[in-house]
Design a protein around this motif. Sequence first.
Motif, PDB file in Angstrom:
ATOM      1  N   ASP A  54       0.850  -1.191   0.000  1.00 23.01           N
ATOM      2  CA  ASP A  54       0.000   0.000   0.000  1.00 23.01           C
ATOM      3  C   ASP A  54       0.884   1.238   0.000  1.00 23.01           C
ATOM      4  O   ASP A  54       1.824   1.343   0.787  1.00 23.01           O
ATOM      5  N   ASP A  58      -4.250   3.741   2.924  1.00 21.23           N
ATOM      6  CA  ASP A  58      -5.642   3.343   3.172  1.00 21.23           C
ATOM      7  C   ASP A  58      -5.761   1.892   3.626  1.00 21.23           C
ATOM      8  O   ASP A  58      -6.865   1.382   3.836  1.00 21.23           O
ATOM      9  N   ASP A 107      -9.515   1.752  -5.486  1.00 23.58           N
ATOM     10  CA  ASP A 107      -8.622   1.315  -4.402  1.00 23.58           C
ATOM     11  C   ASP A 107      -7.210   1.049  -4.918  1.00 23.58           C
ATOM     12  O   ASP A 107      -6.228   1.212  -4.191  1.00 23.58           O
TER      13      ASP A 107
END
Length: 582
Positions: A54, A58, A107
Amino acid sequence: MKKITLLCLVLLSLYSCAEKKEKTPMQTNQEDELDKKWWKEAIVYQIYPRSFQDTDGDGVGDLKGIIERLDYVKSLGVTAVWLNPIYSSPNDDNGYDVSDYRDIMSDFGTMEDFDTMLAEMHARDIKLVMDIVVNHSSDEHPWFKESRSSRDNPYRDYYHWWPAEKGEPPYRYSLFDAEGNAWKYDEQTDAYYLHYFSQKQPDLNWENPKVRQEVYDIMKFWADKGVDGFRLDAFQFAAKDTTFPKFPDGFEKNFIQYYAVQEGLHDYLKEMNAEVFSKYDVMSVAEGAGRTLEEAHELVDADRNEINMAYAFDGVDIPKVDGYELATFKETFTKWDSAFAKKGWISIFLSNHDQARMVSRYANDSLPFRAPSAKMLNTFILSMRGTPYCYFGDELGMTNNPKLQEIEDFKDIAAINGYKKAQKQGEDMDEYMRNLRFGSRDHGRTPMQWDDSQNAGFTTGTPWLPLNPNYTTVNVQAEEENPQSVLNHFKKMTALRKNNEVLIYGDYELIQKEHKQVYAYTRSLDNQNMMVLLNFSDTEAAVGINDLHTYGDPLINNYDSFEKTGTSAVLKPYQAVILAKN
């Protein structure tokens, strides 16, 4: 005189060339029949994008994270990446419910991120295999929204509908639904739609040529971008008898017989091959391999013009919560190798995003056995005939996560709805949870363990799934610095495989078939011979092999020493060695 001399020289030259080209019978039988392809020689590394790296805090992995870690991926010695779905999705089943096949889930990033990632992979000679999810879509896909809007909508026949006035449709089993029924009533048009998986994953109607063309166009979109292969998710279920006859009571216990490779599937794959695969240098693999070895051959044999390789589940179905017999393991993998020894091609794998961690299922994840166990399993995957698929984190020996204990700890829709269904049917819930703790898909989806910092270097936020507490010792940074680590053993194995065609194309022969602890086999190609010895137990194992004395010192060994005397050897717990014949 000059003419005679010249003639002699010509004849001598022709004889010399013929002599150089002449091959022994073994070389003719093996070398000429290899039918070499890049996808046969590939070492595939599967990345679950939500859990790899990531970059925006998030708690969910993203494409920029994959880009950041590509030098690491390259260092592993793998040659291709299989990426789980990254398309736009409401995420009911972690991306396997697609709402837009030509867009990237927010995402994960943007299409620009994808283009950069693909370019960076290719710059490192890493090929990219995309997951194509076209047995079903999301119920939020524009096609389905149109389809459910009215019975006369042009998209109505993109899906399977059963009008309510005909009564309840014949029962179909749903793999993910809490109710267990694959038909969902929809009030808007007073009809039921079919979903083999969750209610938010309606099945596409492959009998409709418009649906098929839509899919081929989607695949061409990605192939034109430079994608190197496609993995067809759940595609063996795509063909259906749309008269929906009644199935026998209890069929769901053996639903594969009624769902897999139904009439029409081969026609769809031949058409897909003609429309897409034949026009690009892409590899193709379908999830599942039919119901029999014969059906697997019908899917992958080159003269069938369908797909490249079989991805059979027999191997990953072996482990049980109470253990399994090594004899079953040997028999399963030997059966598949024998069936494809002369024709077709298979995949070799022990884990993926639908399985718990392989070292926790097949071997021993407790100290001091975790590391040798993981090395032993990686040795197996990378020394068998077929294309090896290595799941991210297995190169470290990542294990099942002890934090996943109660049903509230699990995120997987299969676990959650399975729990509800088991409750409704009055099953033993303690037994259900025992099996879930052993085999849940969530175990294989916990974040990658990069270092011993907070959240293992995966994210600066809260990880979407909890990290395994052992990340402080089982992580990339620690293992890169340890010459004896699982990671460095994995790199040795990929190097050995890439430098020895015998491990890719060579004949496989099982030896010591009846040995209860040791899986032993040879690989042979022309004059090259290797022997693989794997101890699948937590105790020493003695083995006697007639020609063992003709093999040299280990090329691969997951211990510091190997005890071999003449025709006998003693393997330490979970020891794995590969020997070459002198």
